[in-house]
Design a protein around this motif. Structure first.
Motif, mmCIF file in Angstrom:
data_model
loop_
_atom_site.group_PDB
_atom_site.id
_atom_site.type_symbol
_atom_site.label_atom_id
_atom_site.label_comp_id
_atom_site.label_asym_id
_atom_site.label_seq_id
_atom_site.Cartn_x
_atom_site.Cartn_y
_atom_site.Cartn_z
ATOM 1 N N ARG A 96 26.093 -34.755 21.531
ATOM 2 C CA ARG A 96 25.032 -33.468 21.318
ATOM 3 C C ARG A 96 24.792 -33.086 22.775
ATOM 4 O O ARG A 96 24.709 -31.587 22.496
ATOM 5 N N THR A 97 25.130 -33.354 23.990
ATOM 6 C CA THR A 97 25.026 -32.318 25.097
ATOM 7 C C THR A 97 26.164 -31.854 25.504
ATOM 8 O O THR A 97 26.268 -30.970 26.320
ATOM 9 N N ALA A 121 24.308 -39.970 10.901
ATOM 10 C CA ALA A 121 24.984 -38.877 11.683
ATOM 11 C C ALA A 121 26.105 -39.859 12.497
ATOM 12 O O ALA A 121 25.689 -40.651 13.435
ATOM 13 N N LEU A 122 27.436 -39.177 12.598
ATOM 14 C CA LEU A 122 28.221 -39.482 13.543
ATOM 15 C C LEU A 122 28.342 -38.669 14.674
ATOM 16 O O LEU A 122 27.693 -37.502 14.578
ATOM 17 N N PRO A 123 28.956 -38.858 15.608
ATOM 18 C CA PRO A 123 28.824 -37.919 16.840
ATOM 19 C C PRO A 123 29.525 -36.643 16.424
ATOM 20 O O PRO A 123 29.062 -35.570 16.884
ATOM 21 N N ILE A 124 30.451 -36.553 15.452
ATOM 22 C CA ILE A 124 30.987 -35.185 14.970
ATOM 23 C C ILE A 124 30.043 -34.383 14.307
ATOM 24 O O ILE A 124 29.862 -33.131 14.573
ATOM 25 N N HIS A 125 29.098 -34.975 13.568
ATOM 26 C CA HIS A 125 28.160 -34.341 12.892
ATOM 27 C C HIS A 125 27.155 -33.495 13.819
ATOM 28 O O HIS A 125 26.858 -32.545 13.753
ATOM 29 N N ILE A 126 26.843 -34.338 14.934
ATOM 30 C CA ILE A 126 25.824 -33.842 15.958
ATOM 31 C C ILE A 126 26.592 -32.464 16.656
ATOM 32 O O ILE A 126 26.037 -31.695 17.064
ATOM 33 N N ALA A 127 27.949 -32.914 16.933
ATOM 34 C CA ALA A 127 28.389 -31.816 17.837
ATOM 35 C C ALA A 127 28.793 -30.575 16.999
ATOM 36 O O ALA A 127 28.494 -29.463 17.622
ATOM 37 N N ILE A 128 28.716 -30.628 15.806
ATOM 38 C CA ILE A 128 28.985 -29.425 15.134
ATOM 39 C C ILE A 128 27.683 -28.709 14.897
ATOM 40 O O ILE A 128 27.408 -27.485 15.105
#
Length: 180
Positions: A96-97, A121-128
């Motif tokens: 996210r950050t 959500a997986l970390p990739i969902h959040i990063a996108i």
């Protein structure tokens, strides 16, 4: 009866002491104070996953851009996959950050990038969603690209919604190569 009350008071004192240690460790981690984190862990023998007054560990509240704090906590046995009450892991927070170096350290110490939070959500969902493209590029080959969040969106769907053609192409290529 008096003995039970004394035991109860003792247990409350122990619990208060643990919360205090957890608060000190979390405060030092949140401030990025590596020396204090190390001292609290070594000299005071505080467990790295001790909860603070908000029910979070030092790894969950650490200054995300301070990889040295993450290394000290992980070297002392902190769990990189611990989830908060919303299912968020430190890998979700790093994604996210946008702190790629911290995310790399977490993964090196065994953090899974395929643990969903409570929204699925997986970390990739959040990063996108946060447009952290370098993080997405790191996560993509490690992530379950077929995973759907609670809204039914796969990472590719999120990338399309974000109008990120380079990421769409990256994810499509990874998915095509993994199906071969």
């Amino acid at each position: 009866m008096k003995r039970a009350i004394n035991e109860e008071v003792f247990q409350m004192m122990v619990l208060d002491g643990l919360r205090s240690c957890g608060k000190s460790l979390s405060t030092a981690a949140a401030q990025g104070n590596v020396d204090s984190v190390r001292r609290i862990l070594q000299d005071h023998r505080v467990e790295p996953d001790t909860l603070n007054e908000f029910g979070k560990t030092a790894l969950q509240v650490m200054m995300m851009g301070c990889t040295s704090v993450a290394c000290v906590l992980l070297d002392h046995g902190a769990d990189p996959n611990i989830q908060d009450r919303c299912g968020v892991t430190p890998a979700h927070d790093a994604a996210r950050t946008g702190f790629l170096d911290t995310l790399r350290v977490l993964v090196d110490y065994g953090a899974s990038v395929n643990v969903p939070d409570h929204s699925g959500a997986l970390p990739i969902h959040i990063a996108i969603r946060e447009s952290n493209w370098d993080v997405v590029e790191f996560l993509a080959p490690l992530s379950n690209l077929g995973h759907q969040d609670n809204a039914g969106s796969k990472p590719l769907d999120v990338a399309r919604d974000a109008c990120a053609p380079e990421i769409v192409e990256l994810l499509e290529n990874l998915m095509a190569s993994s199906s071969n």
